[in-house]
Design a protein around this motif. Structure first.
Motif, short mmCIF file in Angstrom:
data_model
loop_
_atom_site.label_atom_id
_atom_site.label_comp_id
_atom_site.label_asym_id
_atom_site.label_seq_id
_atom_site.Cartn_x
_atom_site.Cartn_y
_atom_site.Cartn_z
N LEU A 111 49.24 6.35 -12.02
CA LEU A 111 48.97 7.64 -11.37
C LEU A 111 49.59 8.78 -12.16
CD1 LEU A 111 49.26 6.86 -7.55
CD2 LEU A 111 47.30 7.88 -8.75
N ALA A 112 50.82 8.58 -12.59
CA ALA A 112 51.48 9.61 -13.39
C ALA A 112 50.70 9.84 -14.68
CB ALA A 112 52.92 9.21 -13.70
N GLU A 113 50.20 8.76 -15.28
CA GLU A 113 49.47 8.87 -16.55
C GLU A 113 48.17 9.65 -16.36
OE1 GLU A 113 49.42 5.27 -18.99
OE2 GLU A 113 47.24 5.44 -19.08
N LYS A 114 47.42 9.28 -15.32
CA LYS A 114 46.15 9.98 -15.09
C LYS A 114 46.39 11.43 -14.69
CE LYS A 114 43.88 5.67 -13.95
NZ LYS A 114 42.84 5.66 -15.00
N GLY A 115 47.46 11.66 -13.93
CA GLY A 115 47.80 13.04 -13.56
C GLY A 115 48.16 13.86 -14.79
N PHE A 116 48.95 13.25 -15.67
CA PHE A 116 49.34 13.95 -16.91
C PHE A 116 48.11 14.27 -17.76
CE2 PHE A 116 49.91 12.97 -21.46
CZ PHE A 116 50.56 14.13 -21.85
N LEU A 117 47.26 13.26 -17.96
CA LEU A 117 46.09 13.47 -18.82
C LEU A 117 45.16 14.53 -18.21
CD1 LEU A 117 45.42 9.72 -19.71
CD2 LEU A 117 46.25 11.48 -21.28
N SER A 118 44.92 14.44 -16.90
CA SER A 118 44.05 15.40 -16.24
C SER A 118 44.62 16.81 -16.37
CB SER A 118 43.88 15.05 -14.76
OG SER A 118 43.33 13.75 -14.64
N SER A 119 45.95 16.92 -16.25
CA SER A 119 46.56 18.26 -16.32
C SER A 119 46.38 18.87 -17.70
CB SER A 119 48.05 18.17 -15.97
OG SER A 119 48.78 17.62 -17.07
N LYS A 120 46.13 18.05 -18.70
CA LYS A 120 45.90 18.55 -20.06
C LYS A 120 44.41 18.60 -20.39
CE LYS A 120 50.30 18.68 -20.65
NZ LYS A 120 51.01 19.98 -20.66
N ASN A 121 43.58 18.49 -19.34
CA ASN A 121 42.12 18.53 -19.53
C ASN A 121 41.60 17.43 -20.43
OD1 ASN A 121 41.73 20.86 -17.87
ND2 ASN A 121 42.64 22.06 -19.56
N ALA A 244 46.46 15.49 -29.29
CA ALA A 244 46.84 16.38 -28.18
C ALA A 244 47.84 15.69 -27.25
CB ALA A 244 45.58 16.80 -27.41
N ILE A 245 47.67 14.39 -27.06
CA ILE A 245 48.56 13.65 -26.15
C ILE A 245 49.99 13.62 -26.70
CG2 ILE A 245 49.08 11.36 -25.21
CD1 ILE A 245 45.99 10.97 -24.96
N VAL A 246 50.15 13.28 -27.97
CA VAL A 246 51.54 13.20 -28.49
C VAL A 246 52.18 14.58 -28.57
CG1 VAL A 246 51.37 10.98 -29.67
CG2 VAL A 246 50.72 13.06 -30.92
N ILE A 247 51.36 15.59 -28.81
CA ILE A 247 51.93 16.95 -28.81
C ILE A 247 52.37 17.34 -27.40
CG2 ILE A 247 51.37 19.39 -29.17
CD1 ILE A 247 49.53 18.39 -31.53
N ALA A 248 51.51 17.05 -26.42
CA ALA A 248 51.84 17.43 -25.03
C ALA A 248 53.09 16.70 -24.54
CB ALA A 248 50.65 17.13 -24.12
N LEU A 249 53.31 15.47 -25.02
CA LEU A 249 54.49 14.70 -24.59
C LEU A 249 55.73 15.03 -25.43
CD1 LEU A 249 52.89 11.16 -24.05
CD2 LEU A 249 53.88 12.62 -22.27
N ASP A 250 55.60 15.90 -26.42
CA ASP A 250 56.70 16.17 -27.35
C ASP A 250 57.24 14.85 -27.88
OD1 ASP A 250 58.33 17.88 -28.80
OD2 ASP A 250 59.96 17.77 -27.34
N LEU A 271 36.23 8.69 -22.48
CA LEU A 271 37.22 8.76 -21.41
C LEU A 271 38.47 8.03 -21.91
CD1 LEU A 271 35.18 7.76 -18.21
CD2 LEU A 271 35.82 10.07 -18.95
N VAL A 272 39.64 8.57 -21.61
CA VAL A 272 40.86 7.83 -21.94
C VAL A 272 41.08 6.76 -20.88
CG1 VAL A 272 43.36 7.94 -22.18
CG2 VAL A 272 41.93 9.69 -23.24
N ASN A 273 41.20 5.51 -21.31
CA ASN A 273 41.50 4.41 -20.39
C ASN A 273 43.00 4.33 -20.13
OD1 ASN A 273 41.47 2.02 -18.89
ND2 ASN A 273 41.50 0.74 -20.73
N GLU A 274 43.79 4.18 -21.21
CA GLU A 274 45.23 4.22 -21.00
C GLU A 274 45.94 4.52 -22.30
OE1 GLU A 274 45.95 0.37 -19.17
OE2 GLU A 274 46.78 -0.38 -21.06
N ILE A 275 47.21 4.85 -22.18
CA ILE A 275 48.04 5.11 -23.35
C ILE A 275 49.20 4.13 -23.34
CG2 ILE A 275 47.36 7.54 -23.42
CD1 ILE A 275 50.09 8.29 -22.32
N ALA A 276 49.67 3.81 -24.54
CA ALA A 276 50.81 2.90 -24.68
C ALA A 276 51.82 3.55 -25.62
CB ALA A 276 50.36 1.56 -25.24
N PRO A 277 53.04 3.81 -25.14
CA PRO A 277 54.03 4.55 -25.94
C PRO A 277 54.78 3.64 -26.91
CG PRO A 277 54.97 4.05 -23.81
CD PRO A 277 53.57 3.46 -23.81
N ARG A 278 54.01 3.06 -27.83
CA ARG A 278 54.57 2.04 -28.73
C ARG A 278 53.51 1.68 -29.77
NH1 ARG A 278 51.37 -1.99 -26.95
NH2 ARG A 278 50.96 -2.09 -24.70
#
Lengths: 362, 362
Positions: A111-121, A244-250, A271-278
């Motif tokens: 939920l946090a991931e989808k919320g984050f991605l949606s907030s960045k359009n 855009a994702i890595v920039i938004a996450l600093d 569509l972004v399915n998911e992200i993995a920070p690794r």
């Protein structure tokens, strides 16, 4: 926004949480750069323990061990996104944790991931949070059937999810998938799955590898083929979204982004399915055909070193060796193949035992 | 002629004599193939000790330690040609030693090496054995001045040799270079030096990498550039000579062959300068641009696995980082470069601390 960091000197030590194949491959890459590694993992049979003399074998919530570990290392990273928040907080207070705790928080929770991605359009499949059967019924009313009910945390390789096809599927799926809350995702009639491995350096530099086209088998990645076969513009778009994702996450380090390619009016879209920070399984092909592979790129980033060149020298397919498929090595590795085995003792069904990179062209 | 061997199973252990950078890079390659390594080296600060938890730290003539070491490993190899004969014999009686003791015997002694090469009709510079001042005087009468007086054993990086330019140089050089016998070599007015890294598998398969053009500085390899700039036919001839050598030695593993390119009537020709029964500094470029690099190729060979593909995906230059040149990493590694540092603590002058591969084309 970027952290101002001095680069680690050769001879410094990287602490790695997790001793599986990703930790092992990170340690091998660190060694090539003259950096030492200390692996922290509760499993005494961790594959990564074979590639460094420095290890801590205890639970992730052993605060005293975490403190001693932090004392011996110069920077800390991880091979898996489900690092407990307490572990991350304890360590981050003592030594630089890269990628940062915010990346873990976003990637640990759907939920946090989808919320984050949606907030960045950034486009994701339609979804609804589901905390109760009432929520689930109204979510199904909004998104339709079939749709996919997933746990928000700890899902991987198809675990922690159920496809809902009829109204009768709702209650058993809701019961089976605990703990709640859950998330309902609209069913995406995708053409294919692709992924992009992207890196951001401590200096803010961003570099992406070419997109891989991924085929799964039994919910586990089977092959990644590069280049992906894509409609014009989509590869570039995928790279831009990943950046855009890595920039938004600093963000500092390597991150994997999985996409669905979905048929659209006139042209397909992403569509972004998911992200993995690794480092990511779909980036293992970089070992064979890139001057800087994803493991070295991650180490460079978290060490505060300049990022390397992600350019690709050939077309390639990576194939995972699952369970007893590993037995085809060494007999079946003739020709244009590069095997990579993880040193796991027991070839259990469904277990990732290694992978093979094969050059397709030239 | 070839040994009939079963391939090592993944999870088996390779024993490596010598814990320097070559042993370290062999251990990293073995890990990628799911093989464990045990490093035997008397120096407690050996760089290779950082990439495996299994080590023996004692003298090469410690027979009890050699026996215990042999018990823990499945095959034994080495990173340097000066393995004492007693060490090699003790180990070879207990476990397979690859490459075999005959390769060590030939490569440890310049006279044996030149005799072996000559017996196979492989061209070498004219030479004479020198056991006394009388021998030296008649050798100089035969070969002329300038010529080069060398120890037969333990020479490397320009150590253990003197150029004789005048008659006055003979006695002091003979005195200085002990122990005797020595070898006098005709001075070779070479255009350039090249080298070929070749591999022979346990099944008799032979594969050679492209020739590298080598530039030395202060008697230490400075750069290797691939492809070498050579008159038509010479590259192929160098590869054929390299292959003939490993076949004649019934060799298993990777071997480096250094050549002089000498001006000839109409076209230049090749002389073999020396051979090294191990992975070779002038083959480090293979890491960056070959699907199977020289380290993996050596491990495959000694493990009884099929040899890998030595094909080259790009043009490349390898540059050694000597002494404090290592300080240019990480600051100066931007762009198309792949650094490899050896994890040595002290950057003494003349010490090989690492290398950088740089893609020239495409």
């Amino acid at each position: 926004m970027s952290q101002s960091v001095s680069p680690l000197a050769p001879g410094a030590t990287i602490g790695i949480l997790g001793g599986g194949q990703l930790g092992r491959m990170l340690a091998l890459a660190a060694a090539r750069l003259g950096l030492k590694t200390h692996i922290y993992c509760p499993d005494p049979d961790s594959p990564a323990f074979e590639v460094t003399p420095h290890k801590t074998v205890t639970a992730y919530d052993d605060v005293e061990a975490l403190r001693r570990f932090a004392e011996t290392v110069d920077v800390i990273t991880y091979e898996f996104e489900n690092v407990p928040a307490m572990t991350a907080e304890t360590l981050a207070a003592l030594k630089p944790l890269r990628p940062g705790a915010n990346a873990l928080a976003v990637a640990q929770d759907r939920l946090a991931e989808k919320g984050f991605l949606s907030s960045k359009n950034i486009p994701v499949a339609a979804y609804r949070a589901v905390g109760s059967m009432d929520d689930l019924e109204s979510a199904v009313a909004a998104l339709g059937l079939p749709s996919v009910l997933k746990t928000t945390r700890l899902g991987y390789d198809g675990k922690g999810q159920r496809v809902l096809r009829t109204a009768e599927d709702l209650a058993p799926a809701f019961e089976a998938l605990a703990p709640h809350p859950l998330v309902l995702e609209a069913f995406v009639p995708f053409e294919k799955e692709i992924s992009v491995v992207v890196a951001r350096g401590a200096d803010g530099t961003v570099r992406a590898y070419d997109a891989a086209e991924n085929v799964h088998r039994d919910h586990i990645l089977f092959t990644s083929t590069v280049p992906a076969t894509l409609a014009p513009g989509l590869e570039r778009q995928a790279g831009m979204i990943a950046k855009a994702i890595v920039i938004a996450l600093d963000y500092v380090g390597v991150l994997g982004v999985e996409f669905f390619v979905v048929p659209g009016e006139g042209r397909p879209s992403l569509l972004v399915n998911e992200i993995a920070p690794r480092v990511h399984n779909s980036g293992h092909w970089t070992e064979a055909v890139c001057l800087t592979d994803q493991f070295e790129q991650h180490v460079r980033a978290i060490a505060g070193w300049p990022l390397g060149d992600p350019r690709r020298l050939a077309d390639v397919v990576m194939q995972n060796l699952i369970g007893d498929e590993v037995e085809q090595v060494p007999g079946g590795i003739d020709g244009d193949t590069q095997p990579h085995l993880y040193g796991k003792a027991e070839a259990r069904p469904g277990r990732k035992m290694g992978h093979i990179n094969r050059i397709i062209r030239p």
